[in-house]
Design an enzyme around this catalytic site. Structure first.
Site, mmCIF file in Angstrom:
data_model
loop_
_atom_site.group_PDB
_atom_site.id
_atom_site.type_symbol
_atom_site.label_atom_id
_atom_site.label_comp_id
_atom_site.label_asym_id
_atom_site.label_seq_id
_atom_site.Cartn_x
_atom_site.Cartn_y
_atom_site.Cartn_z
ATOM 1 N N ALA A 191 28.559 59.586 5.629
ATOM 2 C CA ALA A 191 28.929 60.495 4.217
ATOM 3 C C ALA A 191 28.317 61.798 4.592
ATOM 4 O O ALA A 191 27.270 62.022 5.411
ATOM 5 C CB ALA A 191 28.335 59.762 3.045
ATOM 6 N N SER A 224 26.347 64.734 3.492
ATOM 7 C CA SER A 224 24.995 64.330 2.513
ATOM 8 C C SER A 224 23.938 65.650 2.229
ATOM 9 O O SER A 224 22.789 65.657 2.140
ATOM 10 C CB SER A 224 23.942 63.400 3.431
ATOM 11 O OG SER A 224 23.788 64.017 4.689
ATOM 12 N N TYR A 269 27.414 65.938 -4.444
ATOM 13 C CA TYR A 269 26.758 65.106 -3.498
ATOM 14 C C TYR A 269 26.389 63.696 -4.334
ATOM 15 O O TYR A 269 26.975 62.441 -4.007
ATOM 16 C CB TYR A 269 25.641 65.357 -2.572
ATOM 17 C CG TYR A 269 24.887 64.490 -2.007
ATOM 18 C CD1 TYR A 269 25.587 63.580 -1.033
ATOM 19 C CD2 TYR A 269 23.620 64.207 -2.174
ATOM 20 C CE1 TYR A 269 25.001 62.395 -0.220
ATOM 21 C CE2 TYR A 269 23.037 63.204 -1.586
ATOM 22 C CZ TYR A 269 23.680 62.485 -0.569
ATOM 23 O OH TYR A 269 23.015 61.387 0.223
ATOM 24 N N PHE A 276 14.869 58.288 -0.834
ATOM 25 C CA PHE A 276 14.127 59.633 -1.312
ATOM 26 C C PHE A 276 14.222 60.409 0.024
ATOM 27 O O PHE A 276 15.157 60.648 0.695
ATOM 28 C CB PHE A 276 12.746 59.328 -1.917
ATOM 29 C CG PHE A 276 12.982 59.144 -3.323
ATOM 30 C CD1 PHE A 276 13.734 58.014 -3.864
ATOM 31 C CD2 PHE A 276 12.560 59.787 -4.442
ATOM 32 C CE1 PHE A 276 14.020 57.681 -5.165
ATOM 33 C CE2 PHE A 276 12.609 59.496 -5.849
ATOM 34 C CZ PHE A 276 13.326 58.632 -6.284
ATOM 35 N N PHE A 311 10.105 77.328 -0.219
ATOM 36 C CA PHE A 311 10.941 77.629 -1.353
ATOM 37 C C PHE A 311 10.362 77.724 -2.678
ATOM 38 O O PHE A 311 10.464 76.562 -3.365
ATOM 39 C CB PHE A 311 12.278 76.759 -1.405
ATOM 40 C CG PHE A 311 13.092 77.125 -0.064
ATOM 41 C CD1 PHE A 311 13.398 78.396 0.401
ATOM 42 C CD2 PHE A 311 13.663 76.027 0.439
ATOM 43 C CE1 PHE A 311 14.290 78.725 1.715
ATOM 44 C CE2 PHE A 311 14.640 76.121 1.584
ATOM 45 C CZ PHE A 311 14.847 77.404 2.204
HETATM 46 N N1 UDP Z 1 11.882 73.443 1.706
HETATM 47 C C1 UDP Z 1 11.291 74.626 2.006
HETATM 48 N N2 UDP Z 1 11.714 75.397 3.091
HETATM 49 C C2 UDP Z 1 12.655 74.897 3.917
HETATM 50 C C3 UDP Z 1 13.278 73.604 3.541
HETATM 51 C C4 UDP Z 1 12.804 72.922 2.556
HETATM 52 O O1 UDP Z 1 10.231 74.956 1.409
HETATM 53 O O2 UDP Z 1 12.979 75.520 4.828
HETATM 54 C C5 UDP Z 1 11.163 72.438 0.750
HETATM 55 C C6 UDP Z 1 12.391 72.107 -0.647
HETATM 56 O O3 UDP Z 1 12.398 73.346 -1.327
HETATM 57 C C7 UDP Z 1 11.992 71.043 -0.890
HETATM 58 C C8 UDP Z 1 11.169 70.355 0.237
HETATM 59 O O4 UDP Z 1 10.928 71.205 1.159
HETATM 60 O O5 UDP Z 1 11.067 71.019 -1.809
HETATM 61 C C9 UDP Z 1 12.120 69.150 0.847
HETATM 62 O O6 UDP Z 1 13.276 69.791 0.981
HETATM 63 P P1 UDP Z 1 14.434 68.873 2.160
HETATM 64 O O7 UDP Z 1 15.608 69.840 2.183
HETATM 65 O O8 UDP Z 1 13.779 68.348 3.221
HETATM 66 O O9 UDP Z 1 14.583 67.801 1.316
HETATM 67 P P2 UDP Z 1 15.320 67.534 -0.143
HETATM 68 O O10 UDP Z 1 14.195 67.292 -0.916
HETATM 69 O O11 UDP Z 1 15.810 68.734 -0.789
HETATM 70 O O12 UDP Z 1 16.262 66.249 -0.174
#
Ligand code: UDP
Length: 349
Positions: A99, A101, A165, A193, A230
């Site tokens: 899928a 994702s 999604y 998760f 972020f």
């Molecule tokens: N994150 C970040 N910088 C990045 C990618 C992700 O700070 O370049 C943070 C994102 O905001 C989240 C955590 O890392 O709080 C996990 O993000 P990821 O995209 O790995 O998985 P998600 O929780 O979105 O499924």
């Protein structure tokens, strides 16, 4: 659907590795060339099951497919591909990983999810029911819980999908609910998760990569200048988001156990470590493990992120006797670091 295994179909065998009393099965794995699918295939094969991977290689990698699994190039959008895979392989069970994702992409292009993900899943389910396959395992997601009332999140938390999604997975969960109620099949929906980590031979290779741990490791490998954090103004102890990182091999193990648990009844599980780690903790651990400085810069929040997402995994632990073998963030990052160091450009190069 083209068959590409290059070997005659094997007859089902009882493998000496299969624990006493656990019978081997024929399992069709959609998306078995992808990250979580390929690790699950590895475990299924090594436990003595007969496995066929069905994948269109749009995101997966041929090299990720275990050499003892049959490989079928096919597209879930094409009902004939699906039917011929099922009628030729005659699985006892289907695991559906294939899928799209990406939460962010689904916000940009909702019909890739509300359309393709749902239609492809429906094609597969129609075929599964038509040919009398009675066991089905769905990759579902923590993105069903956009605004959780309790943390950690258990299975009775109300469902508010966080994106198209998440909604596409919710729709498939509802289809499975009704197929169970109408006596067509039994299923497990496993709501992942944050899958992370690697086995010796299989790891995370997405293009584009958006996930925190592989991006951090790309910085350590010198392939990116820095990692952007972020937001550090969330209501968490260090201000960065907390997520439940679960080792991909532990996820795969839960699929294997669920395959047997659905002999009697269907199950829906939230599947995480039960431990939360912040972005800052991930960065600190990665700096220690890799020995690299991993420069970082705090930028604005990413739309759609919530402060904390941690799974209550009590039910899956109690019912399936599952427990994570690699619960520590250091173990998860170490395994990923080893794989990324061995495969600095992923599978194909
Ligand atoms: N994150 C970040 N910088 C990045 C990618 C992700 O700070 O370049 C943070 C994102 O905001 C989240 C955590 O890392 O709080 C996990 O993000 P990821 O995209 O790995 O998985 P998600 O929780 O979105 O499924």
């Amino acid at each position: 659907a083209a068959r590409a295994s290059g070997r005659p179909p094997a007859t089902p065998v009882r493998c000496p590795l299969a624990p006493f009393g656990v019978r081997s099965m024929k399992v069709l794995v959609t998306g078995g060339a992808g990250y979580i699918g390929s690790v699950t295939v590895e475990q299924l094969v090594e436990a003595g099951n007969q496995v066929a991977v069905f994948d269109n290689l749009s995101q997966g990698h041929r090299a990720a497919v275990h050499e003892d699994a049959e490989f079928i190039v096919g597209d879930l959008a094409n009902r004939d591909d699906v039917d011929s895979a099922i009628t030729e392989f005659r699985p006892d069970a289907v695991m559906h990983f294939a899928a799209k994702s990406l939460v962010g992409e689904s916000m940009q292009s909702p019909f890739l999810y509300l359309g393709d993900n749902v239609r492809n899943g429906l094609n597969l389910l129609e075929s599964v029911v038509e040919y009398g396959i009675q066991k089905f395992i769905l990759s579902s997601t923590a993105n069903l819980f956009d605004d959780p009332e309790t943390m950690p999140i258990d299975e009775i938390e109300r469902i508010i999908p966080g994106s198209p999604y998440g909604e596409s997975k919710h729709i498939l969960e509802r289809m499975l609910y009704w197929l169970d109620r109408t006596g067509k099949l039994r299923f497990a929906a496993l709501r992942y998760f944050n899958a992370a980590g690697a086995t010796k031979y299989r790891g995370e290779d997405h293009n584009p990569e958006t996930h925190l741990i592989p991006l951090v490791l790309q910085v350590a490998l010198g392939q990116r200048k820095e990692i952007k954090v972020f937001g550090n103004d969330y209501e968490t102890p260090d201000g960065t988001c907390i997520r439940d990182y679960i080792h991909v091999a532990d996820l795969a193990q839960a699929h294997r156990l669920a395959l047997h648990a659905i002999d009697h009844t269907s199950h829906v599980y939230n599947l995480g470590n039960g431990l939360g780690f912040s972005v800052q903790q991930v960065l600190d651990a990665a700096r220690e493990i890799t020995g690299h400085a991993i420069p970082s810069e705090v930028v604005g929040r990413r739309p759609g992120d919530v402060a904390t997402l941690v799974a209550a995994s009590d039910n899956v632990r109690a019912d399936l006797a599952w427990k994570p073998e690699h619960p520590e963030i250091s173990q998860i990052i170490e395994s990923a670091w080893k794989w990324h160091s061995d495969h600095p450009h992923g599978y194909e190069k």
